[in-house]
Design a protein around this motif. Structure first.
Motif, PDB file in Angstrom:
ATOM      1  N   CYS A  12      -1.547   4.863  -7.257  1.00  0.00           N
ATOM      2  CA  CYS A  12      -0.529   4.065  -6.582  1.00  0.00           C
ATOM      3  C   CYS A  12       0.830   4.725  -6.845  1.00  0.00           C
ATOM      4  N   GLN A  35      -1.194  12.249   0.627  1.00  0.00           N
ATOM      5  CA  GLN A  35      -1.087  10.820   0.883  1.00  0.00           C
ATOM      6  C   GLN A  35      -2.344  10.368   1.619  1.00  0.00           C
ATOM      7  N   THR A  37      -4.694   8.148   4.121  1.00  0.00           N
ATOM      8  CA  THR A  37      -4.502   7.560   5.444  1.00  0.00           C
ATOM      9  C   THR A  37      -4.485   6.036   5.301  1.00  0.00           C
ATOM     10  N   ASP A  38      -4.011   5.348   6.310  1.00  0.00           N
ATOM     11  CA  ASP A  38      -3.980   3.882   6.267  1.00  0.00           C
ATOM     12  C   ASP A  38      -5.375   3.302   6.065  1.00  0.00           C
ATOM     13  N   GLU A  39      -6.382   3.907   6.673  1.00  0.00           N
ATOM     14  CA  GLU A  39      -7.760   3.423   6.519  1.00  0.00           C
ATOM     15  C   GLU A  39      -8.260   3.629   5.093  1.00  0.00           C
ATOM     16  N   GLU A  40      -7.951   4.782   4.485  1.00  0.00           N
ATOM     17  CA  GLU A  40      -8.371   5.049   3.103  1.00  0.00           C
ATOM     18  C   GLU A  40      -7.679   4.106   2.125  1.00  0.00           C
ATOM     19  N   LYS A  41      -6.424   3.769   2.405  1.00  0.00           N
ATOM     20  CA  LYS A  41      -5.668   2.868   1.521  1.00  0.00           C
ATOM     21  C   LYS A  41      -6.317   1.494   1.423  1.00  0.00           C
ATOM     22  N   LEU A  42      -6.946   1.041   2.487  1.00  0.00           N
ATOM     23  CA  LEU A  42      -7.556  -0.287   2.503  1.00  0.00           C
ATOM     24  C   LEU A  42      -8.704  -0.421   1.508  1.00  0.00           C
ATOM     25  N   VAL A  54      -2.209   5.108  -3.000  1.00  0.00           N
ATOM     26  CA  VAL A  54      -1.390   5.685  -1.950  1.00  0.00           C
ATOM     27  C   VAL A  54      -1.628   7.189  -1.871  1.00  0.00           C
ATOM     28  N   TYR A  55      -1.964   7.797  -3.025  1.00  0.00           N
ATOM     29  CA  TYR A  55      -2.124   9.251  -3.117  1.00  0.00           C
ATOM     30  C   TYR A  55      -3.473   9.625  -3.706  1.00  0.00           C
TER      31      TYR A  55
END
Length: 61
Positions: A12, A35, A37-42, A54-55
């Motif tokens: 994070c 960084q 992706t938005d899908e991976e962050k979920l 986030v990373y």
């Protein structure tokens, strides 16, 4: 760690410096920092806490 294993640390915003320091200490080389992706962050949690990552810090993707 065995030579064939790849170190991948999910982080994070709060723990990114800790993740980078740990990678360099263990691998003796600089990592790639990407960084997520938005899908991976979920679906990916930080290695150090329960917050969404986030990373990714890794030697290669």
């Amino acid at each position: 760690m065995k030579g064939s294993e790849k170190l991948r640390i999910f982080s994070c915003e709060t723990h990114i410096n800790q993740a980078l320091d740990m990678f360099v200490a263990e691998q003796k080389t600089f990592p790639m920092l990407e960084q997520l992706t938005d899908e991976e962050k979920l679906s990916t949690k930080c290695t150090y806490c329960d917050v969404a990552a986030v990373y990714i810090v890794a030697d290669e993707k």
